[in-house]
Design an enzyme around this catalytic site. Sequence first.
Site, PDB file in Angstrom:
ATOM      1  N   CYS A  78       0.738   3.839   1.970  1.00  0.00           N
ATOM      2  CA  CYS A  78       1.239   4.325   3.260  1.00  0.00           C
ATOM      3  C   CYS A  78       2.476   3.546   3.700  1.00  0.00           C
ATOM      4  O   CYS A  78       3.303   4.064   4.446  1.00  0.00           O
ATOM      5  CB  CYS A  78       0.158   4.324   4.334  1.00  0.00           C
ATOM      6  SG  CYS A  78      -0.564   2.737   4.737  1.00  0.00           S
ATOM      7  N   CYS A  86       0.818  -1.216   0.000  1.00  0.00           N
ATOM      8  CA  CYS A  86       0.000   0.000   0.000  1.00  0.00           C
ATOM      9  C   CYS A  86       0.853   1.268   0.000  1.00  0.00           C
ATOM     10  O   CYS A  86       2.027   1.258   0.342  1.00  0.00           O
ATOM     11  CB  CYS A  86      -0.962   0.004   1.177  1.00  0.00           C
ATOM     12  SG  CYS A  86      -0.179   0.334   2.740  1.00  0.00           S
TER      13      CYS A  86
END
Length: 144
Positions: free
Chosen positions: A55, A53
């Site tokens: 993040c 992902c």
Amino acid sequence: MAMSFDQYMRDMIQPMRDELTTLGIRELRTPEEVEENLPNASGTTLVVINSVCGCAAGQCRPGVAQALQHEKTPNNLFTVFAGQDKEATAQAREYFAPYPPSSPSIALFKDGELVHFIERHSIEDRSAGDIADDLTRAFDEFCG
């Protein structure tokens, strides 16, 4: 010649793996490797649940890299890759109770006891520097 989906994914995520392993963090890719290493690690142990992902790329991995430049760091450094090494990740998460599965996430143990945990919701809305600060405070408290 067509590339298999599995090979494509391995090729795509290798740089994400390398981002941590080049820091000296050891990958645990199987449940057996998790069991050989986590319960037997003495001193302090950092476990990073890696992820594909945004993040993880924007905040988690860079935050871990910054934190590992600190004067106090954990004795043992491990990572498992959520969504890729599924069984190893599930096995590592057995040690993170009472926290629910979260990726990316970061766990710090001292002599086998979970003493600090950063869940995804505390990663995705913070900067790499904020995460590094959080980790270095934990390193100062728990690492010798």
